[in-house]
Design an enzyme around this catalytic site. Structure first.
Site, short mmCIF file in Angstrom:
data_model
loop_
_atom_site.label_atom_id
_atom_site.label_comp_id
_atom_site.label_asym_id
_atom_site.label_seq_id
_atom_site.Cartn_x
_atom_site.Cartn_y
_atom_site.Cartn_z
N GLY A 14 0.30 -1.28 -0.10
CA GLY A 14 0.36 0.32 -0.06
C GLY A 14 1.28 1.87 -0.17
N GLY A 19 -0.45 2.52 7.15
CA GLY A 19 -1.08 1.36 8.15
C GLY A 19 -1.03 -0.20 8.13
N THR A 21 2.48 -1.27 8.47
CA THR A 21 3.03 -2.32 9.08
C THR A 21 2.26 -1.99 11.07
OG1 THR A 21 5.04 -0.80 9.13
CG2 THR A 21 5.14 -1.88 11.19
N ASP A 40 11.14 -2.74 4.17
CA ASP A 40 11.61 -1.62 4.62
C ASP A 40 13.22 -2.29 5.60
OD1 ASP A 40 9.67 -0.20 3.94
OD2 ASP A 40 9.96 0.33 6.45
N PHE A 43 15.98 -1.92 3.09
CA PHE A 43 16.69 -0.73 2.22
C PHE A 43 18.13 -0.87 2.43
CE2 PHE A 43 12.34 1.11 3.01
CZ PHE A 43 12.11 1.84 1.38
N ARG A 130 -0.12 12.21 7.34
CA ARG A 130 1.12 11.27 8.59
C ARG A 130 2.40 10.74 8.48
NH1 ARG A 130 -3.70 5.95 7.44
NH2 ARG A 130 -4.96 6.47 7.90
N ARG A 134 6.50 10.91 11.03
CA ARG A 134 7.28 10.12 10.62
C ARG A 134 8.64 10.34 10.91
NH1 ARG A 134 5.24 4.91 8.30
NH2 ARG A 134 7.36 4.71 8.61
N TYR A 136 12.61 9.51 9.20
CA TYR A 136 13.11 8.54 8.42
C TYR A 136 14.64 8.69 8.30
CZ TYR A 136 8.46 8.20 6.21
OH TYR A 136 6.98 7.40 6.06
#
Length: 195
Positions: A14, A19, A21, A40, A43, A130, A134, A136
């Site tokens: 998605g 959402g 995780t 993830d 990476f 959202r 977060r 990163y």
């Protein structure tokens, strides 16, 4: 599929921050025997030289929204290892692997492993809001969402439109309902794998 190798691989993909995780973590509580794998974790490190070719000068940031930023060969190896280690005979509980990631259905090999595929969607505004909350590594640069994240999401999503076995779910829906829907699907698949 070889009758002796009965297992289930579920894909949760998605939009970024849709959402995925959280959903996988809730499913894992309901299916404690299930194992999970997140894209993830594959990476490249931010200082990896291979990322230089994906540098986007206008936002002074690499494009992390495509396969070049991921070690997909290593991920495929790990899925293959899991499959080899999880042989289920008729009397055993069916082993379940839940794979989560934003590009798992775009990969020509990986997409064929799934017994069930789910894709969570959210609109651009919800996604941007959202993502703001977060963190990163490396952090998003100003303009990265508008210039890279969202356009790449639209390109990546278009790529998988021909796959008619993907179940699309509104990522703003009540997640308990979504969890219930997927739980029922997994339980049915487990029963059919035993029959």
């Amino acid at each position: 599929m070889n009758e002796q190798k009965k297992f289930l691989i579920i894909g949760i993909s998605g939009t970024t921050n849709s959402g995925k995780t959280t959903l996988v973590s809730k499913l894992n509580k309901l299916f404690p025997q299930a194992q999970t794998m997140g894209q993830d974790h594959y990476f490249l490190a931010p200082d990896d030289k291979r990322l230089e070719q994906y540098y986007v000068p206008e936002v002074d940031h690499c494009n992390w929204e495509q396969f070049g930023a991921l070690e997909m060969d290593r991920m495929i190896e790990d899925v293959e290892k899991w499959k080899e280690q999880h042989i289920c005979y008729d009397s055993d509980p069916v082993p379940v692997l839940i794979i989560e990631g934003f590009l798992i259905f775009n990969h020509s090999v990986l997409t064929n492993y799934f017994h069930k595929k789910y894709f969570l969607t959210i609109d651009k505004e919800t996604c941007m809001e959202r993502r703001r909350h977060r963190s990163y590594n490396p952090p998003d640069k100003p303009g990265y969402f508008e210039k890279v994240v969202w356009p790449m999401y639209l390109i990546n999503k278009k790529e998988i439109e021909a796959q008619t076995d993907i179940v699309y779910i509104d990522g703003t829906e009540d997640q308990e309902k979504v969890v219930q829907q997927i739980t029922e699907d997994i339980e049915q698949l487990m029963v059919s794998h035993h029959s």
